[in-house]
Design a protein around this motif. Sequence first.
Motif, PDB file in Angstrom:
ATOM      1  N   ASP A  52      -3.045   2.706  -7.005  1.00 32.28           N
ATOM      2  CA  ASP A  52      -4.104   2.026  -6.275  1.00 32.28           C
ATOM      3  C   ASP A  52      -4.108   0.513  -6.444  1.00 32.28           C
ATOM      4  O   ASP A  52      -4.898  -0.175  -5.813  1.00 32.28           O
ATOM      5  CB  ASP A  52      -5.464   2.591  -6.665  1.00 32.28           C
ATOM      6  N   HIS A  58       0.839  -1.186   0.000  1.00 30.55           N
ATOM      7  CA  HIS A  58       0.000   0.000   0.000  1.00 30.55           C
ATOM      8  C   HIS A  58       0.880   1.244   0.000  1.00 30.55           C
ATOM      9  O   HIS A  58       2.036   1.205   0.432  1.00 30.55           O
ATOM     10  CB  HIS A  58      -0.906   0.003   1.227  1.00 30.55           C
ATOM     11  N   ALA A  59       0.329   2.348  -0.484  1.00 29.16           N
ATOM     12  CA  ALA A  59       1.080   3.601  -0.579  1.00 29.16           C
ATOM     13  C   ALA A  59       1.668   3.992   0.772  1.00 29.16           C
ATOM     14  O   ALA A  59       2.817   4.443   0.845  1.00 29.16           O
ATOM     15  CB  ALA A  59       0.178   4.703  -1.130  1.00 29.16           C
ATOM     16  N   GLN A  60       0.936   3.815   1.835  1.00 35.47           N
ATOM     17  CA  GLN A  60       1.425   4.215   3.155  1.00 35.47           C
ATOM     18  C   GLN A  60       2.631   3.379   3.583  1.00 35.47           C
ATOM     19  O   GLN A  60       3.567   3.894   4.192  1.00 35.47           O
ATOM     20  CB  GLN A  60       0.318   4.108   4.208  1.00 35.47           C
ATOM     21  N   GLU A  61       2.645   2.104   3.231  1.00 38.05           N
ATOM     22  CA  GLU A  61       3.788   1.250   3.554  1.00 38.05           C
ATOM     23  C   GLU A  61       5.048   1.739   2.841  1.00 38.05           C
ATOM     24  O   GLU A  61       6.134   1.763   3.429  1.00 38.05           O
ATOM     25  CB  GLU A  61       3.518  -0.191   3.134  1.00 38.05           C
ATOM     26  N   GLN A  98       5.448  11.945  -1.805  1.00 43.54           N
ATOM     27  CA  GLN A  98       4.094  11.650  -2.260  1.00 43.54           C
ATOM     28  C   GLN A  98       4.128  10.308  -2.976  1.00 43.54           C
ATOM     29  O   GLN A  98       4.913  10.123  -3.898  1.00 43.54           O
ATOM     30  CB  GLN A  98       3.584  12.733  -3.214  1.00 43.54           C
ATOM     31  N   GLU A 126       5.557   4.828   1.721  1.00 38.38           N
ATOM     32  CA  GLU A 126       5.945   6.105   2.320  1.00 38.38           C
ATOM     33  C   GLU A 126       6.660   5.894   3.647  1.00 38.38           C
ATOM     34  O   GLU A 126       7.656   6.555   3.938  1.00 38.38           O
ATOM     35  CB  GLU A 126       4.726   7.000   2.515  1.00 38.38           C
ATOM     36  N   ASP A 127       6.189   4.973   4.457  1.00 38.22           N
ATOM     37  CA  ASP A 127       6.828   4.709   5.746  1.00 38.22           C
ATOM     38  C   ASP A 127       8.272   4.242   5.572  1.00 38.22           C
ATOM     39  O   ASP A 127       9.165   4.692   6.303  1.00 38.22           O
ATOM     40  CB  ASP A 127       6.034   3.671   6.543  1.00 38.22           C
ATOM     41  N   ARG A 171      10.324   7.223   4.452  1.00 42.72           N
ATOM     42  CA  ARG A 171      10.461   8.203   5.529  1.00 42.72           C
ATOM     43  C   ARG A 171      11.571   7.805   6.510  1.00 42.72           C
ATOM     44  O   ARG A 171      12.207   8.671   7.109  1.00 42.72           O
ATOM     45  CB  ARG A 171       9.124   8.351   6.248  1.00 42.72           C
TER      46      ARG A 171
END
Length: 78
Positions: free
Chosen positions: A26, A4-7, A22, A9-10, A13
């Motif tokens: 999907d 997933h996008a959040q994974e 960013q 990004e994490d 980061r």
Amino acid sequence: MPMHAQEIEDLLRETFPDAEIQVAGDDGVHMSAMIIDESFRGKNRVQQQRAVYAALKGKMDGPSGELHALALTTKAPD
């Protein structure tokens, strides 16, 4: 298993804590990411992208990688 996008990004980061990041996409397999970070200043595009791939900690390695394609835009801040 797709990411997933959040994974993504994490993971990014962790290596680029002060970056503007960013992540879009999907389907969890074909994603795009824009990373703007001071650490890219003076590095060419290949060096920047290698740093991003290293930050992903093997998630794109080989045919069994969790992430098949990641379109990257990388640059230093203006």
